[in-house]
Design a protein around this motif. Structure first.
Motif, PDB file in Angstrom:
ATOM      1  N   ARG A 174      14.714 -50.633   8.016  1.00  0.00           N
ATOM      2  CA  ARG A 174      13.640 -51.132   7.906  1.00  0.00           C
ATOM      3  C   ARG A 174      12.378 -50.153   8.074  1.00  0.00           C
ATOM      4  NH1 ARG A 174      10.663 -57.345   9.326  1.00  0.00           N
ATOM      5  NH2 ARG A 174       9.282 -55.664   8.449  1.00  0.00           N
ATOM      6  N   ILE A 175      11.133 -49.626   7.307  1.00  0.00           N
ATOM      7  CA  ILE A 175      10.704 -49.179   8.160  1.00  0.00           C
ATOM      8  C   ILE A 175       9.572 -49.684   7.980  1.00  0.00           C
ATOM      9  CG2 ILE A 175       9.328 -46.731   7.851  1.00  0.00           C
ATOM     10  CD1 ILE A 175      11.573 -46.064   6.110  1.00  0.00           C
ATOM     11  N   GLY A 183      17.401 -58.020  15.606  1.00  0.00           N
ATOM     12  CA  GLY A 183      18.913 -57.584  15.185  1.00  0.00           C
ATOM     13  C   GLY A 183      19.554 -56.301  13.279  1.00  0.00           C
ATOM     14  N   ILE A 184      17.492 -55.659  13.144  1.00  0.00           N
ATOM     15  CA  ILE A 184      17.914 -55.277  11.880  1.00  0.00           C
ATOM     16  C   ILE A 184      17.628 -53.328  12.580  1.00  0.00           C
ATOM     17  CG2 ILE A 184      16.998 -55.067   9.785  1.00  0.00           C
ATOM     18  CD1 ILE A 184      16.320 -57.969   9.283  1.00  0.00           C
ATOM     19  N   SER A 185      18.651 -53.125  11.617  1.00  0.00           N
ATOM     20  CA  SER A 185      18.078 -51.683  11.803  1.00  0.00           C
ATOM     21  C   SER A 185      16.583 -51.445  11.519  1.00  0.00           C
ATOM     22  CB  SER A 185      19.201 -50.916  11.507  1.00  0.00           C
ATOM     23  OG  SER A 185      20.218 -50.952  11.850  1.00  0.00           O
ATOM     24  N   HIS A 345      23.652 -49.617  14.561  1.00  0.00           N
ATOM     25  CA  HIS A 345      22.869 -50.548  14.640  1.00  0.00           C
ATOM     26  C   HIS A 345      22.141 -49.179  14.720  1.00  0.00           C
ATOM     27  CE1 HIS A 345      19.052 -52.668  15.293  1.00  0.00           C
ATOM     28  NE2 HIS A 345      19.236 -52.456  16.157  1.00  0.00           N
ATOM     29  N   VAL A 346      20.942 -49.509  14.024  1.00  0.00           N
ATOM     30  CA  VAL A 346      19.817 -47.427  14.273  1.00  0.00           C
ATOM     31  C   VAL A 346      18.666 -48.470  14.804  1.00  0.00           C
ATOM     32  CG1 VAL A 346      18.478 -45.852  13.115  1.00  0.00           C
ATOM     33  CG2 VAL A 346      20.626 -46.300  12.718  1.00  0.00           C
ATOM     34  N   ASP A 347      17.777 -47.760  16.133  1.00  0.00           N
ATOM     35  CA  ASP A 347      16.657 -48.669  16.496  1.00  0.00           C
ATOM     36  C   ASP A 347      15.650 -47.048  17.051  1.00  0.00           C
ATOM     37  OD1 ASP A 347      14.158 -49.761  16.909  1.00  0.00           O
ATOM     38  OD2 ASP A 347      15.850 -51.291  18.318  1.00  0.00           O
TER      39      ASP A 347
END
Length: 366
Positions: A174-175, A183-185, A345-347
């Motif tokens: 998501r942007i 929990g969503i990247s 996971h990306v954040d």
């Protein structure tokens, strides 16, 4: 000219890898003439990049992605059995009267993915249709369209659809400018940091009576809190409602006009607007009240405004490097797809930059 199909007969009685699609279908889906579609298929360099992108998108939507123009007119051919990866680019539907703040980002994402031979399917998320959209995106046992992953831009219905797709195991990133512990990247667009930058610049110009106009959405509380923190920290004031006025507005230019008129009534010498509709609404409100922007009222926009450099006056902005954001999102979603169940996971956070134009100047008496 005879109508062409994107795939010819196969040898040995084997079925074609992709369904036959007629030229008229491609042209109609792409919104171009049949002649333009034909040239894009035969000689990609003979048409404009915008038309070529439209034809490539149409091929992906029609299920003929394996015959996209990248493999024609270049001496290259797709290897037998090689599938062109397909990624869904999901945004919330934009209601009438509103301006899409992510249009430039979506354009860059689309062009770069096509350049990497990735087919793109554009999806407009609508809350009432999200379950059906999820089924379409994920496909089913009957062989419906299936994507490898998704890039989700913005919040609202798009964020809700992202939650459905993530629960069902689709790799996605998501942007957005709202942070959620779901929990969503994601790539987080730090609008609060942008407001800090905007406040600091306006105070540097000499403004003390600064107002904030925000859309009434999930990101509003964080933006308002950030604005009041900035005003208190930079100006050394309590930053109450009276000293740091804020107006929340619904979407649309007319709502922006009403918000602007309220802030002008509160004697603001400068306004920070957090959406294109609010910026355009403020310009219209100032014109109605016979105020000059920026002589009577300075305007600084946080976020992307289409054609900000050609409106009158050209708008100063706190804006993101969309090319960098787009490339980061593409790199991450490709890595997630390649990693499968082992994906990481990306954040991370992206801070915007200040672009100075003509809409913000030192305050003058009204």
């Amino acid at each position: 000219m005879n109508e062409q199909e994107t795939s010819g007969p196969t040898s040995g009685g084997q079925p074609p890898e992709h369904r036959h699609v007629r030229l008229a279908e491609i042209a109609g889906t792409a919104g171009v003439s049949k002649a333009t579609a034909s040239r894009a298929l035969r000689d990609p360099e003979s048409v404009s990049p915008a038309s070529l992108a439209k034809v490539r998108q149409a091929l992906a939507i029609l299920g003929a992605a394996g015959h996209s123009p990248e493999t024609r007119g270049t001496g290259q051919r797709a290897e037998p059995g090689t599938e062109v990866p397909m990624i869904a680019l999901i945004k919330p539907a934009v209601s009438a009267g509103n301006v899409d703040p992510y249009s430039r980002l979506a354009e860059i994402l689309t062009n770069r993915m096509f350049g990497l031979r990735i087919a793109v399917v554009h999806i407009e998320a609508v809350a009432e249709r999200n379950e059906a959209l999820a089924e379409t995106i994920l496909g089913d046992e009957h062989g419906g369209p299936t994507v490898s992953g998704a890039v989700v831009v913005g919040g609202g219905a798009a964020g809700a659809l992202a939650g459905i797709l993530a629960e069902r195991g689709l790799p996605l990133i998501r942007i957005s400018n709202a942070r959620h512990d779901d929990g969503i990247s994601r790539i987080y667009l730090d609008a609060t940091g942008g407001i800090d930058t905007a406040v600091a610049h306006l105070v540097h110009l000499g403004h003390r009576r600064i107002g904030l106009a925000v859309l009434r959405d999930s990101a509003a509380p964080a933006r308002i809190a950030g604005f009041r923190r900035s005003m208190a920290g930079i100006l050394h004031i309590p930053a109450t409602r009276d000293q740091a006025p804020v107006v929340e507005a619904a979407g649309g230019t007319m709502a922006g006009v009403a918000a602007a008129e309220e802030l002008i009534d509160l004697r603001c010498t400068a306004v920070i607007a957090c959406a294109p509709s609010l910026s355009f609404g403020l310009l219209e409100a100032a014109q109605r009240l016979r105020l000059d922007v920026p002589r009577d009222l300075s305007l600084l926009t946080v976020g992307d405004v289409p054609d900000a450099d050609v409106v009158e006056p050209p708008l100063s902005q706190v804006v993101y490097d969309w090319a960098m954001v787009a490339q980061s999102a593409i790199d991450e979603i490709r890595a997630m797809i390649a990693a499968g169940r082992q994906r990481v996971h990306v954040d991370y956070t992206v801070d915007p930059d200040l672009v100075l134009r003509a809409s913000a100047v030192p305050p003058q008496r009204r």
